[in-house]
Design an enzyme around this catalytic site. Structure first.
Site, PDB file in Angstrom:
ATOM      1  N   TYR A  15       0.822  -1.219   0.000  1.00 13.10           N
ATOM      2  CA  TYR A  15       0.000   0.000   0.000  1.00 13.10           C
ATOM      3  C   TYR A  15       0.864   1.280   0.000  1.00 13.10           C
ATOM      4  O   TYR A  15       0.811   2.071  -0.940  1.00 13.10           O
ATOM      5  CB  TYR A  15      -0.929  -0.058   1.216  1.00 13.10           C
ATOM      6  N   PHE A  78       9.760  -0.761   3.254  1.00 20.01           N
ATOM      7  CA  PHE A  78       8.345  -0.813   3.640  1.00 20.01           C
ATOM      8  C   PHE A  78       7.896  -2.224   3.970  1.00 20.01           C
ATOM      9  O   PHE A  78       6.761  -2.416   4.398  1.00 20.01           O
ATOM     10  CB  PHE A  78       7.463  -0.324   2.479  1.00 20.01           C
ATOM     11  N   TYR A 146       3.681  -6.192  17.169  1.00 22.61           N
ATOM     12  CA  TYR A 146       3.897  -5.350  15.988  1.00 22.61           C
ATOM     13  C   TYR A 146       4.685  -4.095  16.379  1.00 22.61           C
ATOM     14  O   TYR A 146       5.732  -3.789  15.791  1.00 22.61           O
ATOM     15  CB  TYR A 146       2.543  -4.975  15.362  1.00 22.61           C
ATOM     16  N   HIS A 194      -8.513  -2.074   8.523  1.00 24.45           N
ATOM     17  CA  HIS A 194      -8.449  -0.639   8.781  1.00 24.45           C
ATOM     18  C   HIS A 194      -9.799   0.064   8.620  1.00 24.45           C
ATOM     19  O   HIS A 194     -10.623  -0.325   7.801  1.00 24.45           O
ATOM     20  CB  HIS A 194      -7.391   0.008   7.881  1.00 24.45           C
ATOM     21  N   ILE A 212     -18.020  -0.874  15.502  1.00 22.18           N
ATOM     22  CA  ILE A 212     -17.263   0.196  16.188  1.00 22.18           C
ATOM     23  C   ILE A 212     -16.695  -0.399  17.466  1.00 22.18           C
ATOM     24  O   ILE A 212     -17.442  -0.819  18.364  1.00 22.18           O
ATOM     25  CB  ILE A 212     -18.171   1.404  16.491  1.00 22.18           C
ATOM     26  N   PHE A 213     -15.366  -0.437  17.525  1.00 20.00           N
ATOM     27  CA  PHE A 213     -14.695  -1.116  18.636  1.00 20.00           C
ATOM     28  C   PHE A 213     -14.635  -0.231  19.881  1.00 20.00           C
ATOM     29  O   PHE A 213     -13.607   0.354  20.193  1.00 20.00           O
ATOM     30  CB  PHE A 213     -13.282  -1.542  18.224  1.00 20.00           C
ATOM     31  N   ASP A 290      -5.821  -1.304  21.627  1.00 18.12           N
ATOM     32  CA  ASP A 290      -6.112   0.022  21.055  1.00 18.12           C
ATOM     33  C   ASP A 290      -5.878   1.128  22.084  1.00 18.12           C
ATOM     34  O   ASP A 290      -6.428   1.080  23.187  1.00 18.12           O
ATOM     35  CB  ASP A 290      -7.577   0.102  20.603  1.00 18.12           C
TER      36      ASP A 290
HETATM   37  N1  UDP Z   1     -11.873   0.491  14.267  1.00 23.20           N
HETATM   38  C1  UDP Z   1     -13.199   0.158  14.487  1.00 23.20           C
HETATM   39  N2  UDP Z   1     -13.734  -0.845  13.734  1.00 23.20           N
HETATM   40  C2  UDP Z   1     -13.021  -1.521  12.796  1.00 23.20           C
HETATM   41  C3  UDP Z   1     -11.673  -1.161  12.582  1.00 23.20           C
HETATM   42  C4  UDP Z   1     -11.138  -0.146  13.341  1.00 23.20           C
HETATM   43  O1  UDP Z   1     -13.862   0.728  15.342  1.00 23.20           O
HETATM   44  O2  UDP Z   1     -13.561  -2.444  12.173  1.00 23.20           O
HETATM   45  C5  UDP Z   1     -11.271   1.555  15.084  1.00 23.20           C
HETATM   46  C6  UDP Z   1     -10.073   1.086  15.886  1.00 23.20           C
HETATM   47  O3  UDP Z   1     -10.502   0.602  17.145  1.00 23.20           O
HETATM   48  C7  UDP Z   1      -9.241   2.350  15.993  1.00 23.20           C
HETATM   49  C8  UDP Z   1      -9.565   3.116  14.703  1.00 23.20           C
HETATM   50  O4  UDP Z   1     -10.771   2.538  14.203  1.00 23.20           O
HETATM   51  O5  UDP Z   1      -9.659   3.117  17.079  1.00 23.20           O
HETATM   52  C9  UDP Z   1      -8.485   2.973  13.654  1.00 23.20           C
HETATM   53  O6  UDP Z   1      -8.182   1.606  13.532  1.00 23.20           O
HETATM   54  P1  UDP Z   1      -7.295   1.048  12.346  1.00 23.20           P
HETATM   55  O7  UDP Z   1      -7.295  -0.442  12.469  1.00 23.20           O
HETATM   56  O8  UDP Z   1      -7.762   1.626  11.050  1.00 23.20           O
HETATM   57  O9  UDP Z   1      -5.849   1.636  12.611  1.00 23.20           O
HETATM   58  P2  UDP Z   1      -4.907   1.560  13.920  1.00 23.20           P
HETATM   59  O10 UDP Z   1      -5.206   2.795  14.710  1.00 23.20           O
HETATM   60  O11 UDP Z   1      -5.180   0.289  14.640  1.00 23.20           O
HETATM   61  O12 UDP Z   1      -3.541   1.603  13.337  1.00 23.20           O
END
Ligand code: UDP
Length: 333
Positions: A15, A78, A146, A194, A212-213, A290
């Site tokens: 990407y 990358f 990671y 993502h 929404i996590f 997170d």
């Molecule tokens: N997120 C979410 N639902 C999803 C994927 C991500 O709510 O299906 C939230 C995640 O908890 C974080 C934000 O979106 O707060 C960005 O997550 P992402 O995986 O895109 O990037 P990260 O911050 O983990 O690098």
């Protein structure tokens, strides 16, 4: 002086790497891409002036052959695994790929006297920071393998700068997002995790509803806040970093973000506005690992690299991502 350089782009079919390759081509350079195509796509680098070599960083002999064939001025690295959740389940795979793979690369670089390396690092090195925005000198306490793997590589590079005269820039990306304005390349992950692509797929009906996590974080709307940065702006920063390394040896670390935080709900609203369609969604549990808020202080990159993001507006970032997804959905019909 001829400013064209011979640059090796490890992971250039992925990407962010493919956007860097495109940026180099736009400047008239001829990048050589080294990629095992495990997550990258050869179509992403099918472009005049680009050479693709299929190879793996775990295979030191094939790296040696590439360095013997070409005379590189610098390397941009990358290649790496990027899924936080997967890294928790398979840490050895992450340390093998991200740490051992980079050790091979740096070893062959030093042997070949190629001593300039731009490395893709991440905001995940900060863990759950106590401040916002986060400067580079904030303590690094990663929450998952990671983030650990990227921080380990930063440490290794620092030592190699001391010992071998390596020049290195580690760029700590916040949330890479968007797509090339042409719509030709974008975020093509086979198993997408993502937020922005998941929102778009949900809105287009090509993916499930968005989960929404967590909405119980200590943020204004309860959802996590992130700093989304356009993938082409990340590519520009790599080009500035290549030039920056002319100034002298040493290891330098830069945050790359816009300094503006958007909550999950705000991103969802931006996708609905840009796409003109609702994003089907529901609330779900927090995702392990997170942080509540990750927003960059990128003043060092602005000051020392002269980095000026071109697409800092969230709606522009989402629109470019949306256009690329439209190409994927309808482009071949
Ligand atoms: N997120 C979410 N639902 C999803 C994927 C991500 O709510 O299906 C939230 C995640 O908890 C974080 C934000 O979106 O707060 C960005 O997550 P992402 O995986 O895109 O990037 P990260 O911050 O983990 O690098």
């Amino acid at each position: 002086m001829d400013r064209r350089r011979h640059v090796l782009i490890c992971g250039g079919a992925g990407y962010i790497g493919s956007h860097m390759v495109r940026a180099l081509v736009e400047k008239g350079w001829e990048p050589v891409v080294f990629d095992n195509l495990s997550t990258g796509h050869h179509e992403s680098v099918q472009h005049e002036g680009v050479t693709l070599i299929r190879g793996d960083l775990m295979d030191k002999q094939s790296l040696r052959r590439v360095f013997a064939e070409y005379s590189f001025d610098a390397v941009a690295h990358f290649a790496g695994l990027i899924a936080v959740g997967e890294s928790v389940l398979s840490p050895l795979t992450y340390y093998q790929n991200n740490v051992a793979g980079t050790l091979n690369l740096v070893e062959v670089m030093v042997e070949s006297h190629v001593l300039r390396l731009v490395f893709s690092s991440t905001a995940a090195v900060y863990g759950n920071p106590g401040t916002e925005p986060i400067p580079e000198n904030h303590p690094c306490l990663p929450l998952n393998p990671y983030g650990h793997s990227k921080l380990m590589v930063e440490t290794i590079l620092e030592d190699c700068c001391q010992a071998y005269g390596l020049r290195s820039v580690a760029l700590r990306y916040f949330n890479a997002a968007g797509a090339h304005p042409s719509g030709e390349i974008g975020e093509a992950h086979a198993s997408e995790t993502h937020l922005i692509p998941l929102c778009i797929r949900a809105a287009m009906g090509t993916g499930p509803e968005l989960k929404i996590f967590g909405d119980d974080y200590l943020t204004p709307d309860g959802t996590c806040i992130r700093d989304y940065v356009h993938v082409c702006d990340l590519a520009d920063a790599h080009i500035s970093a290549l030039e920056f390394m002319d100034q002298g040896p040493g290891m330098h670390v830069f945050n790359l973000g816009n300094g503006n935080g958007f909550s999950v709900k705000e991103v969802l609203a931006a996708v609905e506005k840009v796409g003109g369609k609702p994003v089907p969604h529901r609330m779900a549990q927090r995702r392990a690992g997170d942080a509540a808020v990750l927003v960059a202080d990128s003043s060092r990159a602005r000051r020392e690299l002269g980095w000026r993001p071109r697409y800092s507006d969230i709606e522009t970032i989402v629109r470019h991502a949306w256009n690329w997804h439209m190409q994927q959905k309808f482009g071949g019909e």
